[in-house]
Write an enzyme that holds these catalytic residues in place. Structure first.
Site, PDB file in Angstrom:
ATOM      1  N   HIS A  62      58.117 -27.709 -78.505  1.00 53.32           N
ATOM      2  CA  HIS A  62      58.387 -26.557 -79.371  1.00 53.32           C
ATOM      3  C   HIS A  62      59.191 -25.509 -78.622  1.00 53.32           C
ATOM      4  O   HIS A  62      58.984 -25.267 -77.431  1.00 53.32           O
ATOM      5  CB  HIS A  62      57.099 -25.988 -79.967  1.00 53.32           C
ATOM      6  N   ASP A 165      55.289 -21.592 -71.740  1.00 52.05           N
ATOM      7  CA  ASP A 165      54.843 -22.226 -72.988  1.00 52.05           C
ATOM      8  C   ASP A 165      55.835 -21.814 -74.076  1.00 52.05           C
ATOM      9  O   ASP A 165      55.720 -20.733 -74.620  1.00 52.05           O
ATOM     10  CB  ASP A 165      53.416 -21.764 -73.326  1.00 52.05           C
ATOM     11  N   GLU A 195      55.615 -23.903 -83.930  1.00 55.19           N
ATOM     12  CA  GLU A 195      54.420 -24.576 -83.396  1.00 55.19           C
ATOM     13  C   GLU A 195      53.279 -23.592 -83.239  1.00 55.19           C
ATOM     14  O   GLU A 195      52.123 -23.894 -83.521  1.00 55.19           O
ATOM     15  CB  GLU A 195      54.761 -25.232 -82.045  1.00 55.19           C
ATOM     16  N   GLU A 196      53.623 -22.398 -82.768  1.00 56.05           N
ATOM     17  CA  GLU A 196      52.594 -21.407 -82.420  1.00 56.05           C
ATOM     18  C   GLU A 196      51.828 -20.894 -83.637  1.00 56.05           C
ATOM     19  O   GLU A 196      50.797 -20.259 -83.497  1.00 56.05           O
ATOM     20  CB  GLU A 196      53.226 -20.223 -81.670  1.00 56.05           C
ATOM     21  N   ASP A 218      54.198 -30.212 -73.777  1.00 56.50           N
ATOM     22  CA  ASP A 218      53.730 -28.828 -73.926  1.00 56.50           C
ATOM     23  C   ASP A 218      52.835 -28.480 -72.742  1.00 56.50           C
ATOM     24  O   ASP A 218      52.527 -29.344 -71.918  1.00 56.50           O
ATOM     25  CB  ASP A 218      52.956 -28.692 -75.254  1.00 56.50           C
ATOM     26  N   HIS A 305      49.880 -17.621 -72.701  1.00 59.54           N
ATOM     27  CA  HIS A 305      50.117 -16.577 -73.702  1.00 59.54           C
ATOM     28  C   HIS A 305      50.111 -15.170 -73.106  1.00 59.54           C
ATOM     29  O   HIS A 305      50.094 -14.184 -73.842  1.00 59.54           O
ATOM     30  CB  HIS A 305      49.169 -16.683 -74.913  1.00 59.54           C
TER      31      HIS A 305
HETATM   32 ZN   LIG Z   1      52.851 -24.445 -76.545  1.00 62.03          ZN
END
Ligand SMILES: [Zn+2]
Length: 334
Positions: A62, A165, A195-196, A218, A305
């Site tokens: 992603h 990420d 994706e998130e 990922d 994140h």
């Molecule tokens: Zn990811």
């Protein structure tokens, strides 16, 4: 392509979920010299095709990122926001953000709150405006903002910054595309959107491609930090993490075995990836149409994140080697 310089560009490109135009065009330009064909679709996915005679192999990474979306501008010129993707309030306070139009913003919390009592809805973005009118001339409701955190080396072989990420996954796909000389399978390198917020781009691109095999690239959560609760299995620097399961998929046993066998045969450093939580694009690829033989190759990433996600370049190297070998080994017809 140079790892650090290319990754720096990928990590800094705007691409908050649903707004991936900038990152998509950067990836398109990086992929073009090595691709037979490049398409995008309604959802904004970028589908890079490298032809081969074997079964169809879809590798998905992603390209979207988590970010903030402006919802209200108050009388003082402070911007309230919602989250696109998963954040913790403690990751946001005192961080610098940038809206796609170049406006910078500092995220903070009200002076009468403490961080442990603070919810994301209490936070605001300070764009440096003297009043509401000035703020409205800088940011519109609906604009999205992303972390600003330049990529740095951490120690000898680790990197830290925002959006590893999953721009590290995008780099792994691009480097694999560059290195595959004799494709033994029909290869689709897919840079997915949204994706998130629920694996949405992978869902439609998998339906369109109708692959025989699916692989998600990922990050995964490591189990190598102080106070770790053992809900995951991987560690930084121990190689490409071959996914066994996460919250979105139990990987196809034969495919997991195949990846492990290829790693052994080619002397590639790998480790198992079991994660009780989280998900990847493989979660929707494997249930497409009548089912797709699917798995994942992951990079352990610390502080996921946050603006200081941290990975080990040993794991990137192993991942690219394993994917290259997979692309050049004809898979069984499904
Ligand atoms: Zn990811």
């Amino acid at each position: 392509m140079d790892t650090f310089a290319t990754l720096s560009r990928l990590c800094q490109a705007h691409g908050v979920s649903g707004n991936e135009g900038e990152i998509r065009e950067l990836i398109r330009s990086l992929a073009a010299p090595y691709a037979d064909d490049i398409q995008d679709d309604v959802m904004g996915n970028l589908i890079v095709h490298k032809r081969g005679n074997g079964p169809k192999l879809m590798m998905a990474s992603h390209m979207d990122s988590i970010g903030l979306i402006a919802t209200h501008i108050d009388e003082k010129g402070m911007v309230q926001f919602g989250c696109v993707g998963g954040f913790d309030a403690s990751d946001l306070v005192n961080q610098l953000f940038r809206f796609q139009n170049g406006t910078y913003a500092v995220c903070n919390m009200p002076a009468d709150k403490s961080i442990d009592k603070c919810k994301i809805k209490d936070l605001y973005l300070d764009v440096g405006a003297k009043d509401q009118d000035e703020a409205k001339s800088m940011v519109k409701v609906g604009d999205t903002a992303a972390y600003v955190s330049p990529l740095k080396m951490l120690g000898k072989n680790r990197i830290t910054g925002c959006y590893l990420d999953n721009r590290l996954g995008c780099l792994a796909l691009l480097q694999t595309l560059e290195q595959v000389k004799n494709p033994a399978n029909d290869l689709y390198f897919v840079f997915t959107t949204q994706e998130e917020v629920g694996l949405r781009g992978a869902q439609t691109s998998a339906f369109a491609i109708d692959p025989d095999y699916g692989l998600a690239i990922d990050v995964t959560l490591p189990d190598d930090l102080p106070g770790s609760s053992h809900i995951s299995t991987s560690a930084l620097g121990k190689g490409a993490a071959i996914k066994v399961m996460d919250y979105s998929i139990i990987c196809h046993k034969d495919f997991v075995e195949k990846l492990n066998a290829l790693a052994k045969q080619h002397d590639i450093l790998v480790q198992p990836d079991i994660m009780y939580g989280g998900g990847t694009d493989a979660g929707v690829i494997h249930t497409t149409r009548c089912g797709v033989v699917s798995g994942g190759i992951s990079f352990p990433a610390r502080y996921v994140h946050s603006a200081v996600e941290t990975c080990d370049l040993t794991d990137l190297d192993a991942c690219v080697k394993l994917m290259t070998v997979l692309c050049e080994t004809e898979l069984e017809a499904v």
